[in-house]
Design an enzyme around this catalytic site. Sequence first.
Site, PDB file in Angstrom:
ATOM      1  N   HIS A  75      58.981  70.683  38.335  1.00 17.89           N
ATOM      2  CA  HIS A  75      58.780  69.988  38.803  1.00 17.89           C
ATOM      3  C   HIS A  75      59.344  68.709  38.960  1.00 17.89           C
ATOM      4  O   HIS A  75      59.073  68.358  37.100  1.00 17.89           O
ATOM      5  CB  HIS A  75      57.335  69.840  38.672  1.00 17.89           C
ATOM      6  CG  HIS A  75      56.684  69.522  39.886  1.00 17.89           C
ATOM      7  ND1 HIS A  75      56.086  67.572  40.031  1.00 17.89           N
ATOM      8  CD2 HIS A  75      56.200  69.264  41.845  1.00 17.89           C
ATOM      9  CE1 HIS A  75      55.830  67.439  41.820  1.00 17.89           C
ATOM     10  NE2 HIS A  75      55.858  68.837  42.263  1.00 17.89           N
ATOM     11  N   LYS A 135      48.517  71.800  46.632  1.00 16.05           N
ATOM     12  CA  LYS A 135      49.457  70.406  46.456  1.00 16.05           C
ATOM     13  C   LYS A 135      49.998  70.264  45.515  1.00 16.05           C
ATOM     14  O   LYS A 135      49.977  71.330  44.252  1.00 16.05           O
ATOM     15  CB  LYS A 135      48.077  69.176  46.284  1.00 16.05           C
ATOM     16  CG  LYS A 135      47.404  68.914  45.412  1.00 16.05           C
ATOM     17  CD  LYS A 135      46.431  67.880  45.707  1.00 16.05           C
ATOM     18  CE  LYS A 135      45.591  67.368  44.156  1.00 16.05           C
ATOM     19  NZ  LYS A 135      46.529  67.197  43.058  1.00 16.05           N
ATOM     20  N   CYS A 192      44.139  61.767  41.259  1.00 18.17           N
ATOM     21  CA  CYS A 192      44.004  62.917  41.818  1.00 18.17           C
ATOM     22  C   CYS A 192      42.449  62.015  43.083  1.00 18.17           C
ATOM     23  O   CYS A 192      42.630  62.623  44.302  1.00 18.17           O
ATOM     24  CB  CYS A 192      43.961  64.286  42.290  1.00 18.17           C
ATOM     25  SG  CYS A 192      46.047  64.643  41.459  1.00 18.17           S
ATOM     26  N   ASP A 216      45.905  71.510  41.911  1.00 19.06           N
ATOM     27  CA  ASP A 216      47.279  71.835  41.730  1.00 19.06           C
ATOM     28  C   ASP A 216      48.338  72.528  41.407  1.00 19.06           C
ATOM     29  O   ASP A 216      47.186  73.275  40.507  1.00 19.06           O
ATOM     30  CB  ASP A 216      47.161  70.204  40.070  1.00 19.06           C
ATOM     31  CG  ASP A 216      48.221  68.935  40.868  1.00 19.06           C
ATOM     32  OD1 ASP A 216      48.558  69.096  41.428  1.00 19.06           O
ATOM     33  OD2 ASP A 216      49.118  69.123  39.402  1.00 19.06           O
ATOM     34  N   ASP A 243      40.638  69.518  41.893  1.00 21.57           N
ATOM     35  CA  ASP A 243      41.380  69.808  40.984  1.00 21.57           C
ATOM     36  C   ASP A 243      40.665  70.224  39.115  1.00 21.57           C
ATOM     37  O   ASP A 243      41.161  69.508  38.288  1.00 21.57           O
ATOM     38  CB  ASP A 243      42.272  68.347  40.943  1.00 21.57           C
ATOM     39  CG  ASP A 243      43.208  69.023  41.540  1.00 21.57           C
ATOM     40  OD1 ASP A 243      43.339  69.116  42.700  1.00 21.57           O
ATOM     41  OD2 ASP A 243      44.339  67.439  41.065  1.00 21.57           O
TER      42      ASP A 243
HETATM   43  C1  VGL Z   1      46.538  64.750  38.863  1.00 26.37           C
HETATM   44  C2  VGL Z   1      48.128  63.912  37.277  1.00 26.37           C
HETATM   45  C3  VGL Z   1      48.972  64.903  37.803  1.00 26.37           C
HETATM   46  C4  VGL Z   1      45.022  64.982  39.492  1.00 26.37           C
HETATM   47  C5  VGL Z   1      47.534  66.066  38.825  1.00 26.37           C
HETATM   48  O1  VGL Z   1      44.945  66.096  39.297  1.00 26.37           O
HETATM   49  O2  VGL Z   1      44.672  63.953  39.257  1.00 26.37           O
HETATM   50  N1  VGL Z   1      47.158  64.040  37.862  1.00 26.37           N
HETATM   51  N2  VGL Z   1      48.841  65.479  38.736  1.00 26.37           N
HETATM   52 ZN    ZN Z   2      50.033  67.333  38.860  1.00 23.49          ZN
END
Ligand code: VGL
Ligand code: ZN
Length: 197
Positions: free
Chosen positions: A52, A106, A151, A46, A8
């Site tokens: 969402h 994801k 993540c 992400d 991410d």
């Molecule tokens: C993430 C919060 C929401 C991450 C993704 O990449 O850690 N954190 N979506």
């Molecule tokens: Zn997210």
Amino acid sequence: MHALIVIDVQNDFCPGGALAVERGDEIVQPINALMAEFDAVVLTQDWHPAGHSSFASTHAGKAPFDMVEMPYGPQVLWPDHCIQGSPGANFHTELEVDRAELIIRKGFRAAIDSYSAFFENDHTTPTGLEGYLRTRGIDRLTMVGLATDFCVNFSAVDAAKLGFAVTVRQDLCRGIDLDGSLQAALDGMKEAGVTLA
Ligand code: VGL
Ligand code: ZN
């Protein structure tokens, strides 16, 4: 075979983004430099639809960082982030995306969040990454990226549970740290058998 999993590294998680992780952009160049050392490079992205269920804006009366109970368990509510096709969902402009052999998206189902690169937050629905890695003969993973305590943490713990040898390069991750979530994540990864380097 050893894969680098880059979690991410997207604009919304970098300074100026919707869910900015402090100093998240510092890791981009060193991650690029690391890519050549691996048999494979995989990026995760992400990738949420607008509205969402992990967005606070989707829940009346809720604010970012509140908690809600979802059918699959407790869920942190986030600012709107990484909306499919938006600039915030793009990778950091300096990340060497062309080096990646796989980009796994994801969080694309409206009703369920997915922190881990392997399973959605119900810990059951697979993303397909396990099969990809196994069919390529990859048994060792090094993980870097954002955010350490969400993540990266969920991905590393799931990978260790699946039997991969997992190293998290702490110097190439940055955390959000909500209410001690960073220390809890480090403890949890250690307990799962992840090597913290
Ligand atoms: C993430 C919060 C929401 C991450 C993704 O990449 O850690 N954190 N979506
Ligand atoms: Zn997210």
